[in-house]
Design a protein around this motif. Sequence first.
Motif, PDB file in Angstrom:
ATOM      1  N   TYR A 168      -9.608 -24.912  12.374  1.00 26.87           N
ATOM      2  CA  TYR A 168     -10.336 -26.186  12.393  1.00 26.87           C
ATOM      3  C   TYR A 168      -9.634 -27.174  13.321  1.00 26.87           C
ATOM      4  CZ  TYR A 168     -11.784 -30.876  11.203  1.00 26.87           C
ATOM      5  OH  TYR A 168     -12.203 -32.181  11.303  1.00 26.87           O
ATOM      6  N   VAL A 169      -8.306 -27.245  13.226  1.00 23.34           N
ATOM      7  CA  VAL A 169      -7.536 -28.181  14.060  1.00 23.34           C
ATOM      8  C   VAL A 169      -7.731 -27.847  15.538  1.00 23.34           C
ATOM      9  CG1 VAL A 169      -5.242 -29.093  14.584  1.00 23.34           C
ATOM     10  CG2 VAL A 169      -5.838 -28.527  12.219  1.00 23.34           C
ATOM     11  N   LYS A 170      -7.715 -26.570  15.874  1.00 29.73           N
ATOM     12  CA  LYS A 170      -7.903 -26.159  17.269  1.00 29.73           C
ATOM     13  C   LYS A 170      -9.311 -26.488  17.763  1.00 29.73           C
ATOM     14  CE  LYS A 170      -4.423 -22.485  17.452  1.00 29.73           C
ATOM     15  NZ  LYS A 170      -4.172 -21.028  17.584  1.00 29.73           N
ATOM     16  N   PHE A 205     -15.288 -38.057  15.590  1.00 30.18           N
ATOM     17  CA  PHE A 205     -15.199 -36.605  15.454  1.00 30.18           C
ATOM     18  C   PHE A 205     -14.654 -36.109  14.114  1.00 30.18           C
ATOM     19  CE2 PHE A 205     -14.337 -37.663  20.018  1.00 30.18           C
ATOM     20  CZ  PHE A 205     -15.621 -37.394  20.464  1.00 30.18           C
ATOM     21  N   ILE A 206     -14.065 -37.002  13.330  1.00 30.56           N
ATOM     22  CA  ILE A 206     -13.532 -36.595  12.031  1.00 30.56           C
ATOM     23  C   ILE A 206     -14.425 -37.119  10.907  1.00 30.56           C
ATOM     24  CG2 ILE A 206     -11.557 -36.749  10.475  1.00 30.56           C
ATOM     25  CD1 ILE A 206      -9.755 -36.845  12.962  1.00 30.56           C
ATOM     26  N   GLU A 238     -19.266 -32.112   9.066  1.00 31.89           N
ATOM     27  CA  GLU A 238     -19.684 -31.173   8.015  1.00 31.89           C
ATOM     28  C   GLU A 238     -18.665 -30.049   7.849  1.00 31.89           C
ATOM     29  OE1 GLU A 238     -22.114 -31.324   5.856  1.00 31.89           O
ATOM     30  OE2 GLU A 238     -22.796 -33.254   6.628  1.00 31.89           O
ATOM     31  N   GLU A 239     -18.105 -29.617   8.972  1.00 33.16           N
ATOM     32  CA  GLU A 239     -17.096 -28.547   8.919  1.00 33.16           C
ATOM     33  C   GLU A 239     -15.888 -29.010   8.103  1.00 33.16           C
ATOM     34  OE1 GLU A 239     -14.345 -25.739  11.871  1.00 33.16           O
ATOM     35  OE2 GLU A 239     -15.636 -27.296  12.735  1.00 33.16           O
ATOM     36  N   LEU A 240     -15.479 -30.251   8.321  1.00 29.89           N
ATOM     37  CA  LEU A 240     -14.349 -30.791   7.566  1.00 29.89           C
ATOM     38  C   LEU A 240     -14.700 -30.926   6.091  1.00 29.89           C
ATOM     39  CD1 LEU A 240     -11.523 -32.050   7.455  1.00 29.89           C
ATOM     40  CD2 LEU A 240     -12.566 -34.251   8.021  1.00 29.89           C
ATOM     41  N   TYR A 241     -15.917 -31.386   5.787  1.00 25.97           N
ATOM     42  CA  TYR A 241     -16.329 -31.538   4.394  1.00 25.97           C
ATOM     43  C   TYR A 241     -16.281 -30.196   3.662  1.00 25.97           C
ATOM     44  CZ  TYR A 241     -18.048 -36.322   5.226  1.00 25.97           C
ATOM     45  OH  TYR A 241     -18.142 -37.658   5.511  1.00 25.97           O
ATOM     46  N   ASN A 244     -14.293 -33.599  -2.039  1.00 26.20           N
ATOM     47  CA  ASN A 244     -15.635 -33.736  -1.464  1.00 26.20           C
ATOM     48  C   ASN A 244     -16.287 -35.062  -1.844  1.00 26.20           C
ATOM     49  OD1 ASN A 244     -17.504 -32.428   0.273  1.00 26.20           O
ATOM     50  ND2 ASN A 244     -18.837 -32.047  -1.465  1.00 26.20           N
ATOM     51  N   ASP A 245     -15.966 -35.565  -3.039  1.00 27.15           N
ATOM     52  CA  ASP A 245     -16.510 -36.851  -3.475  1.00 27.15           C
ATOM     53  C   ASP A 245     -15.768 -38.028  -2.857  1.00 27.15           C
ATOM     54  OD1 ASP A 245     -18.529 -35.916  -5.304  1.00 27.15           O
ATOM     55  OD2 ASP A 245     -16.915 -35.318  -6.634  1.00 27.15           O
ATOM     56  N   ASP A 246     -14.526 -37.784  -2.436  1.00 28.34           N
ATOM     57  CA  ASP A 246     -13.663 -38.869  -1.974  1.00 28.34           C
ATOM     58  C   ASP A 246     -13.725 -39.121  -0.477  1.00 28.34           C
ATOM     59  OD1 ASP A 246     -12.806 -38.774  -4.575  1.00 28.34           O
ATOM     60  OD2 ASP A 246     -10.888 -37.840  -4.134  1.00 28.34           O
ATOM     61  N   ILE A 247     -14.134 -38.115   0.286  1.00 35.01           N
ATOM     62  CA  ILE A 247     -13.867 -38.100   1.717  1.00 35.01           C
ATOM     63  C   ILE A 247     -14.330 -39.351   2.457  1.00 35.01           C
ATOM     64  CG2 ILE A 247     -15.904 -36.649   2.130  1.00 35.01           C
ATOM     65  CD1 ILE A 247     -12.619 -36.693   4.142  1.00 35.01           C
TER      66      ILE A 247
END
Length: 308
Positions: free
Chosen positions: A114-116, A153-154, A158-161, A172-175
Amino acid sequence: MINRNLIRIRTVQLVYSWYQNTNRDLRKAEKELLFGLQKSYDLYYYMLQLMLEVTKVYEQRVEAKKNKFLPSEEDLNPNMNLLENKFIIQLSDNKQLQKYNLDRPQSWEENESYVKNLLEVILESETYKNYSQIQAPTYDEDREFWRKVFKQFICGSEELYDLLEDECIYWNDDIEIIQSFVLKTIKRFNENKGADQPLLPMFKDEEDKEYALKLLHETILGEKKFRDLIEENTDKWDFERIAVMDLIIMQVALAEIFTFESIPTSVSLNEYIDIAKSYSTPKSGTFINGILDAIVHKIKNENLIFKN
């Protein structure tokens, strides 16, 4: 940093779990509430760490290109704005962040892909292209670059979630709330404060921690009183057919309305109606609004509460 919005959401979730369990222990529920709020605070640091991880991956990429068998001129002389970013260097040196990472270690190693991918998105963006063309960026330009990157970008990724949902059931509720606090933190960074730049505390003050525990106590201990009030004001509805989550949201809301004189009733009503819209049925907001409004009108007339 853990605001009352987040405390309300976590309390509603915990009270819902309370009624699903046969073995009910208030002390255990208290610990679970504080644990969940601590995990929210962990996420704040995890998001700050993400910016450092992206920079680290970029540094590894630069070194790998320099060490190629036949490096190009660009490989040997990469754009150094990202690596020399004064805001990121200050964040990396931050004493509070370093101490937190020692006390409660968290790592992005298992999510390196994900970081890459995030780094690639950043490097291909107009935001980065504009930034890379600045000769010797100022501290403010360095900080503004990361504020834009985080927001574009952050936040909302959706990918991060999905990734965070797998990492921790609370995140997931906090993000969205936590990301807003990260943006607030970036804006607050001051070059003159160096490594001593303060990060946001877990609670604004001891009063918010006490609010969290008291709201949980009063909700559970006042169950009969609050549910009787709800039943009395649902004459057009079959009480037994009210959605469980709707009932719990109203119970927590009434605990707040009765217990905390400093919180205006209108604030409590609006906050729990919003929670209903997110965590219950599409019609729950309107239904809960009607019931709570009737109860508040009744208890004010009977002088059972004294506040705005």
